[in-house]
Design a protein around this motif. Structure first.
Motif, PDB file in Angstrom:
ATOM      1  N   ALA A  59      44.951  19.859 -58.555  1.00 60.33           N
ATOM      2  CA  ALA A  59      45.947  19.152 -57.745  1.00 60.33           C
ATOM      3  C   ALA A  59      46.818  20.122 -56.968  1.00 60.33           C
ATOM      4  O   ALA A  59      47.218  19.841 -55.833  1.00 60.33           O
ATOM      5  CB  ALA A  59      46.804  18.260 -58.642  1.00 60.33           C
ATOM      6  N   ARG A  64      47.041  16.508 -53.973  1.00 60.68           N
ATOM      7  CA  ARG A  64      47.112  15.426 -54.953  1.00 60.68           C
ATOM      8  C   ARG A  64      46.232  14.240 -54.566  1.00 60.68           C
ATOM      9  O   ARG A  64      45.581  13.631 -55.407  1.00 60.68           O
ATOM     10  CB  ARG A  64      48.565  14.984 -55.111  1.00 60.68           C
ATOM     11  N   ALA A 108      47.130  14.511 -61.929  1.00 58.25           N
ATOM     12  CA  ALA A 108      47.509  14.126 -60.572  1.00 58.25           C
ATOM     13  C   ALA A 108      48.550  13.015 -60.583  1.00 58.25           C
ATOM     14  O   ALA A 108      49.448  12.988 -59.732  1.00 58.25           O
ATOM     15  CB  ALA A 108      46.266  13.694 -59.791  1.00 58.25           C
TER      16      ALA A 108
END
Length: 448
Positions: A59, A64, A108
């Motif tokens: 991430a 993300r 995430a």
């Protein structure tokens, strides 16, 4: 953003516990033995734990939104393959792939929250919502698994992720802002991820073998030795060789990070195995079916959600450290009560009261730990910090489950084995309270 992250986290946590009440049906359908059956739960938890550091770092490196979509797609695809599995090996393998998808997805979700909400009361409330949804997923997994297993088939507990995942993919593609890759693929610390997974897996295998064959058995000693060596090698790779380490040393040196993750590790060893043993207790001792077992967890679910939602208000008055100590001791009291079950105890006198206390403590505990661990983290390391916190919780759960299954196997008396397990969890909860005293002193002005 908040509810999308929470929905994905709910699905990830749900699949840790959703198979619990379906285990007898899975065993009958595919011919599992007792040790292999544990890996339907443990295989998911183990791979999930081992690859969370990699998932968190992805991430940071690739964005993300992109990583969130990858994790959702892998999770849904492996759920489909697991739902149609016809052999024990294939089911365990797909549960492991599910764990990999979850390891990419879960960090995430937390990274989205910690980078969207600035530190302070808004982030605390967002994390409380995320925690409440996580608690609901862990507890509701038993209820949902019971309903689906009783009304459809055990396969539906995996296949239901396919339409949910499709809807979540569509929503994420529409709602999450675009991002750009920050680094090249060559900078991924794949050796570190493999060593972390090997280390945790070998440790769990060693503990499991010790329960079956004794602590002096070669398989147990080899597993424990390989686990320790792999984790030592992982530490060396992170400090000396990795160009983009999964676990940047600067994070580990931060007091809230190392102390908070130590608390989370032991807390995971208490609460993740709780669902496994309570589910088996209701089915083995109370002779409940899958649906009734799932309904038996409804009070746990509601109390856990209510406690998690009230955690920010309590934390404003007590500070994170005091709340962690108090909620761990509250959980210890619930597990101690649970350890006093007798042969012939029913649901009301054997589970309900203790379950309410355990769930209240658990719901209050996670938000202050999460707030502590994620405070003061720069944005470029938010994924690594999220992955580490999720990893320590799941590693604690995997090792705790293996150790407690080993403990339960030492006596042929089923009730006595459950009593020993819950008494051991009582001691571990007391350990959480003691370990929480190493956390930094609260800064009341930050919480207000």
């Amino acid at each position: 953003m908040l509810w999308l992250a929470c929905a994905a986290q709910f699905m990830v946590v749900l699949d840790v516990s959703v198979v619990n009440v379906a285990l007898p049906a899975i065993q009958d359908a595919l011919g599992f033995d007792a040790v292999g059956l544990q890996w339907v739960v443990g295989g998911y938890a183990l791979v999930f734990a081992g690859f969370l550091l990699l998932g968190g770092r992805l991430a940071d490196l690739y964005g993300r939104r992109r990583v969130f979509l990858w994790g959702l797609a892998l999770f849904a695809a492996s759920s489909l393959a697991g739902g149609v599995a016809t052999t024990p090996g294939l089911l365990i393998a797909m549960r492991a792939v599910q764990g990999l998808g979850a390891a990419v997805l879960a960090p995430a979700t937390l990274t989205i929250l910690t980078t969207t909400f600035a530190e302070g009361p808004y982030r605390t409330r967002a994390l409380a919502t995320w925690t409440a949804v996580s608690s609901a997923g862990g507890a509701a997994g038993n209820l949902i698994g019971g309903v689906l297993t009783d009304t459809l088939t055990w396969r539906s507990i995996l296949l239901i992720n396919v339409p949910i995942g499709a809807v979540a993919l569509f929503a994420a593609a529409r709602l999450l802002p675009a991002d750009r890759a920050r680094a090249e693929v060559g900078k991924l610390d794949l050796p570190g991820a493999m060593l972390a997974t090997l280390g945790v897996g070998a440790l769990v295998h060693g503990v499991t073998q010790a329960g079956t064959h004794g602590w002096h058995a070669p398989t147990a000693l080899v597993g424990l030795a390989v686990g320790v060596a792999a984790l030592a090698a992982f530490a060396a790779v992170e400090v000396r060789y990795a160009t983009a380490p999964l676990l940047p040393p600067r994070l580990v040196r931060m007091h809230p990070v190392w102390a908070g993750n130590a608390v989370m590790l032991l807390a995971g060893a208490c609460f993740i195995p709780m669902w496994y043993f309570l589910s088996l207790y209701m089915q083995d001792e109370l002779h409940y079916g899958a649906l009734t077992t799932g309904a038996g967890f409804l009070p746990h679910t509601l109390v856990g959600i209510a406690a998690a939602r009230s955690a920010p208000a309590v934390m404003r008055r007590t500070g994170p450290r005091t709340l962690i100590v108090g909620s761990a001791l509250l959980s210890a009291a619930g597990f101690l009560w649970q350890s006093r079950i007798e042969t012939g105890s029913g649901y009301l006198d054997g589970m309900l009261g203790s379950g309410v206390i355990m769930s209240a403590g658990m719901g209050l505990l996670i938000t202050p730990i999460t707030t502590t661990v994620t405070s003061g983290i720069p944005a470029q390391d938010a994924g690594a910090a999220s992955g580490l916190m999720n990893a320590t919780r799941q590693i604690g759960g995997a090792l705790g489950l293996a150790t407690l299954v080993t403990l339960a196997s030492t006596t042929a008396d089923t009730t006595a084995s459950y009593r020993a397990v819950f008494l051991a969890i009582t001691a571990m909860c007391a350990g959480v309270a003691a370990l929480a005293l190493t956390l930094p002193a609260p800064h009341d002005q930050d919480e207000r």
